[in-house]
Design an enzyme around this catalytic site. Structure first.
Site, PDB file in Angstrom:
ATOM      1  N   GLY A  33      48.347  35.088  34.696  1.00  6.56           N
ATOM      2  CA  GLY A  33      48.481  34.529  36.037  1.00  6.56           C
ATOM      3  C   GLY A  33      48.027  35.510  37.083  1.00  6.56           C
ATOM      4  O   GLY A  33      47.366  36.502  36.773  1.00  6.56           O
ATOM      5  N   ASN A  34      48.349  35.233  38.328  1.00  7.37           N
ATOM      6  CA  ASN A  34      47.972  36.140  39.412  1.00  7.37           C
ATOM      7  C   ASN A  34      49.064  36.141  40.475  1.00  7.37           C
ATOM      8  O   ASN A  34      50.051  35.415  40.365  1.00  7.37           O
ATOM      9  CB  ASN A  34      46.605  35.749  39.985  1.00  7.37           C
ATOM     10  CG  ASN A  34      46.624  34.363  40.578  1.00  7.37           C
ATOM     11  OD1 ASN A  34      47.247  34.117  41.609  1.00  7.37           O
ATOM     12  ND2 ASN A  34      45.966  33.424  39.896  1.00  7.37           N
ATOM     13  N   ARG A  35      48.892  36.955  41.490  1.00  8.35           N
ATOM     14  CA  ARG A  35      49.966  37.239  42.437  1.00  8.35           C
ATOM     15  C   ARG A  35      50.000  36.289  43.634  1.00  8.35           C
ATOM     16  O   ARG A  35      50.727  36.521  44.582  1.00  8.35           O
ATOM     17  CB  ARG A  35      49.836  38.681  42.938  1.00  8.35           C
ATOM     18  CG  ARG A  35      49.997  39.711  41.830  1.00  8.35           C
ATOM     19  CD  ARG A  35      49.675  41.108  42.335  1.00  8.35           C
ATOM     20  NE  ARG A  35      50.590  41.535  43.385  1.00  8.35           N
ATOM     21  CZ  ARG A  35      50.356  42.529  44.240  1.00  8.35           C
ATOM     22  NH1 ARG A  35      49.224  43.194  44.161  1.00  8.35           N
ATOM     23  NH2 ARG A  35      51.235  42.839  45.154  1.00  8.35           N
ATOM     24  N   SER A  36      49.216  35.215  43.613  1.00  5.36           N
ATOM     25  CA  SER A  36      49.198  34.320  44.777  1.00  5.36           C
ATOM     26  C   SER A  36      50.535  33.604  44.939  1.00  5.36           C
ATOM     27  O   SER A  36      51.044  32.998  44.000  1.00  5.36           O
ATOM     28  CB  SER A  36      48.076  33.295  44.616  1.00  5.36           C
ATOM     29  OG  SER A  36      48.109  32.411  45.712  1.00  5.36           O
TER      30      SER A  36
END
Ligand code: CTP
Ligand code: CA
Length: 236
Positions: A33-36
């Site tokens: 995933g990512n930090r958005s």
């Protein structure tokens, strides 16, 4: 009835905004995933609703407080919840079929595991980790820009950049604007505490040729309104 404080310059328009970050399953319990947080995308959805638009928010794994913000928003948005890039693509394309504007504010995973086993991956004592083979995801924004699901549809993207040895934030953003073919690209600097999870943002708005057509800094809502100002100028 209270007089609307905002210009109703999106009245009668359907806008689709994707927000958050996609997750790609490695196995049933793990993901890439990512930090958005989804904060900028949700600010865009709420600003559009306040300006009279019918809004579809395609929400990928929003932070809890951002989900709460959607629920308590002053104007309703239709919300479609998604997890993976494949789900986000389907939802955006379905809602986008009759949309005047599509904004890709979501942070889309560039790659996904080539396969997702049904069972949890176990570590084997004495053996190191097995490599995870990745395959590239479709570029949803580039597809939307190329295909135009509806004639005259305005397509907007974001470019989250860090400067590096091969170019500055703006240089990378300009190259991306030309590559994607979208009408507008909002370039923002990310990393070292900037962009992700914060309440403010700082963007430079480029057109499809990579030329600067606007600049906005402030709260994510203020940035959202500046972006809608640029979009409204492009609407037929
Ligand atoms: N985007 C997309 N589909 C993808 C990757 C990105 O629609 N598979 C969209 C994002 O929603 C954003 C824009 O493209 O609006 C730019 O995303 P970004 O990650 O900055 O660009 P990439 O083309 O993926 O390039 P890179 O990550 O290598 O900088
Ligand atoms: Ca990317």
């Amino acid at each position: 009835l209270v007089e609307p404080a905002e210009p109703q310059d999106l009245a009668g328009r359907h806008v689709v905004v994707s927000a958050g970050g996609t997750r790609e399953l490695i196995d049933p319990v793990r993901f890439i995933g990512n930090r958005s947080s989804g904060r900028q995308g949700v600010a865009l959805a709420q600003a559009a609703a306040a300006r009279g638009a019918h809004v579809t928010l395609v929400a990928a794994n929003l932070a809890q407080d951002v989900t709460d913000q959607v629920r308590t928003g002053e104007r309703p948005c239709a919300v479609v919840q998604v997890e993976s890039t494949a789900e986000l693509r389907d939802a955006v394309r379905t809602a986008g079929a009759d949309a005047d504007v599509v904004v890709m504010a979501a942070a889309v995973a560039d790659f996904r595991p080539a396969a997702t086993p049904d069972a949890k991956i176990k570590k084997v004592p004495g053996q190191g980790p097995a490599p995870i083979e990745l395959v590239e995801n479709p570029d949803i924004l580039a597809e939307l820009a190329r295909e135009r699901l509806r004639p005259g549809q305005v397509v907007v993207g974001f470019a989250a950049e860090t400067g590096d040895a091969s170019g500055s934030v703006l240089e990378h953003g300009r190259a991306k604007a030309r590559r994607k073919g979208a009408d507008l690209i909002a370039v923002n600097a990310v990393g070292s505490g900037r962009g992700f999870g914060t309440d403010t943002n700082d963007v430079t708005v480029l057109d499809g040729a990579g030329d600067v057509v606007g600049q906005a800094a402030g709260t994510k809502r203020e940035v959202a309104d500046a972006l809608w100002d640029a979009v409204v100028k492009l609407l037929p």
